[in-house]
Scaffold this motif. Structure first.
Motif, short mmCIF file in Angstrom:
data_model
loop_
_atom_site.label_atom_id
_atom_site.label_comp_id
_atom_site.label_asym_id
_atom_site.label_seq_id
_atom_site.Cartn_x
_atom_site.Cartn_y
_atom_site.Cartn_z
N ALA A 1 0.84 -1.20 0.00
CA ALA A 1 0.00 0.00 0.00
C ALA A 1 0.87 1.25 0.00
N GLY A 2 0.48 2.23 -0.82
CA GLY A 2 1.21 3.49 -0.91
C GLY A 2 2.29 3.51 -1.96
N ASP A 3 2.62 2.36 -2.56
CA ASP A 3 3.66 2.33 -3.58
C ASP A 3 3.13 2.88 -4.90
N ARG A 4 4.06 3.11 -5.84
CA ARG A 4 3.71 3.62 -7.17
C ARG A 4 3.99 2.54 -8.21
N VAL A 5 3.10 2.41 -9.16
CA VAL A 5 3.24 1.43 -10.25
C VAL A 5 3.16 2.16 -11.57
N VAL A 6 4.16 1.97 -12.43
CA VAL A 6 4.16 2.55 -13.77
C VAL A 6 3.87 1.43 -14.77
N VAL A 7 2.86 1.62 -15.62
CA VAL A 7 2.54 0.67 -16.69
C VAL A 7 3.08 1.26 -17.99
N SER A 8 4.04 0.57 -18.60
CA SER A 8 4.74 1.12 -19.76
C SER A 8 4.70 0.15 -20.93
N GLY A 9 4.90 0.70 -22.14
CA GLY A 9 4.90 -0.11 -23.36
C GLY A 9 4.57 0.77 -24.56
N LEU A 10 4.57 0.18 -25.72
CA LEU A 10 4.31 0.91 -26.95
C LEU A 10 2.88 1.46 -27.00
N PRO A 11 2.67 2.58 -27.70
CA PRO A 11 1.29 3.03 -27.94
C PRO A 11 0.52 1.95 -28.70
N GLY A 12 -0.64 1.59 -28.18
CA GLY A 12 -1.43 0.53 -28.80
C GLY A 12 -1.18 -0.84 -28.21
N SER A 13 -0.29 -0.92 -27.22
CA SER A 13 0.01 -2.22 -26.61
C SER A 13 -1.04 -2.66 -25.61
N GLY A 14 -1.91 -1.74 -25.18
CA GLY A 14 -2.99 -2.10 -24.28
C GLY A 14 -2.85 -1.57 -22.87
N LYS A 15 -2.03 -0.53 -22.68
CA LYS A 15 -1.80 0.01 -21.33
C LYS A 15 -3.07 0.59 -20.72
N SER A 16 -3.73 1.48 -21.46
CA SER A 16 -4.95 2.11 -20.93
C SER A 16 -6.03 1.07 -20.65
N THR A 17 -6.18 0.13 -21.56
CA THR A 17 -7.17 -0.94 -21.37
C THR A 17 -6.86 -1.73 -20.11
N LEU A 18 -5.59 -2.08 -19.93
CA LEU A 18 -5.19 -2.85 -18.75
C LEU A 18 -5.47 -2.07 -17.47
N ILE A 19 -5.10 -0.80 -17.45
CA ILE A 19 -5.28 0.00 -16.24
C ILE A 19 -6.76 0.14 -15.90
N ARG A 20 -7.57 0.46 -16.90
CA ARG A 20 -9.00 0.65 -16.64
C ARG A 20 -9.69 -0.63 -16.19
N ARG A 21 -9.21 -1.75 -16.70
CA ARG A 21 -9.85 -3.04 -16.38
C ARG A 21 -9.41 -3.60 -15.03
N THR A 22 -8.19 -3.30 -14.61
CA THR A 22 -7.65 -3.99 -13.43
C THR A 22 -7.47 -3.11 -12.20
N VAL A 23 -7.51 -1.79 -12.38
CA VAL A 23 -7.25 -0.89 -11.24
C VAL A 23 -8.56 -0.24 -10.80
N ALA A 24 -9.01 -0.60 -9.62
CA ALA A 24 -10.23 -0.02 -9.07
C ALA A 24 -9.90 1.26 -8.32
N VAL A 25 -10.46 2.38 -8.78
CA VAL A 25 -10.21 3.66 -8.13
C VAL A 25 -10.92 3.70 -6.77
N ALA A 26 -10.20 4.15 -5.76
CA ALA A 26 -10.77 4.26 -4.42
C ALA A 26 -10.10 5.42 -3.71
N ASP A 27 -10.49 5.66 -2.45
CA ASP A 27 -9.88 6.74 -1.68
C ASP A 27 -8.38 6.51 -1.52
N THR A 28 -7.96 5.25 -1.52
CA THR A 28 -6.56 4.93 -1.27
C THR A 28 -5.82 4.53 -2.54
N VAL A 29 -6.47 4.57 -3.70
CA VAL A 29 -5.84 4.17 -4.96
C VAL A 29 -6.18 5.20 -6.03
#
Length: 214
Positions: free
Chosen positions: A42-70
């Motif tokens: 908890a509290g750490d930072r995660v960078v999702v990196s890769g080529l444009p079109g590799s699926g970064k935004s899709t991965l983040i939106r699908r797997t990261v639930a926004v909350a008060d602590t995230v």
């Protein structure tokens, strides 16, 4: 004398012991289809990196639930917010500086909040990773890299599928930046400032159930 014998044996065609092949740094999940959740402190930072079109935004939106602590910081989110506010006939290039300012202002607020943060990154902005690494150390946290390893052809198809691409010049820059990151990881080295790295391809990314902080 020993060096002379070694040289003679090599010249005579004797087998030379193969050099060990470095193992990729961190967790290499490429080629796996097992459902899993990536877990970070908890509290750490995660960078999702890769080529444009590799699926970064899709991965983040699908797997990261926004909350008060995230917090989830994706420049694509900032772009879409500004697109809704601007006339449809106005080219994106005109208001792109506003998108950039909005994106980095949002990232600054997220880091200052003390929440766990997941950040979208194409790899070309090395200063952003340095910023995240310095901020993490200052707060007693760690920076982790999730790296999507997909071919340029796959990334270009991904751009076509989403109906939004980048110029050939920009794509070449992204390829060089992503290539440098992958080369470091394949040599068994963690990229500068990163405490861990996870390698994913399209298959393993598609099987990912979530990114959790605990």
């Amino acid at each position: 004398m020993e060096s002379l014998r070694s040289a003679y044996a090599t010249a005579a065609g004797a087998a030379v012991p193969a050099q060990p092949v470095p193992r990729p740094a961190g967790r290499d999940l490429r080629g796996t289809a097992a459902a899993r959740t990536l877990r970070f402190p908890a509290g750490d930072r995660v960078v999702v990196s890769g080529l444009p079109g590799s699926g970064k935004s899709t991965l983040i939106r699908r797997t990261v639930a926004v909350a008060d602590t995230v917090c989830r910081i994706d420049s694509q989110d900032a772009r879409e917010r500004w697109e809704r506010r601007m006339p449809s006939w106005l080219p994106y290039g005109v208001y792109r500086p506003l998108v950039r300012v909005s994106h980095y202002a949002g990232l600054h607020r997220a880091l200052a909040s003390g929440a766990s943060v997941v950040v979208h990154d194409c790899g070309t902005q090395r200063w952003v990773r340095r910023w995240l690494a310095v901020d993490a150390r200052r707060r007693g946290r760690a920076l982790h890299l999730v790296l999507l390893d997909v071919s340029p052809e796959t990334a270009l198809r991904g751009q076509a599928e989403r109906g939004r691409g980048v110029s050939a010049y920009a794509f070449a820059r992204h390829r060089r930046a992503a290539g440098r990151l992958l080369a470091e990881v394949r040599r068994g080295r963690l990229p500068e400032g990163c405490s861990s790295v996870v390698l994913l391809d399209r298959r393993s990314a598609g099987a990912l159930r979530g990114v959790a902080f605990e």
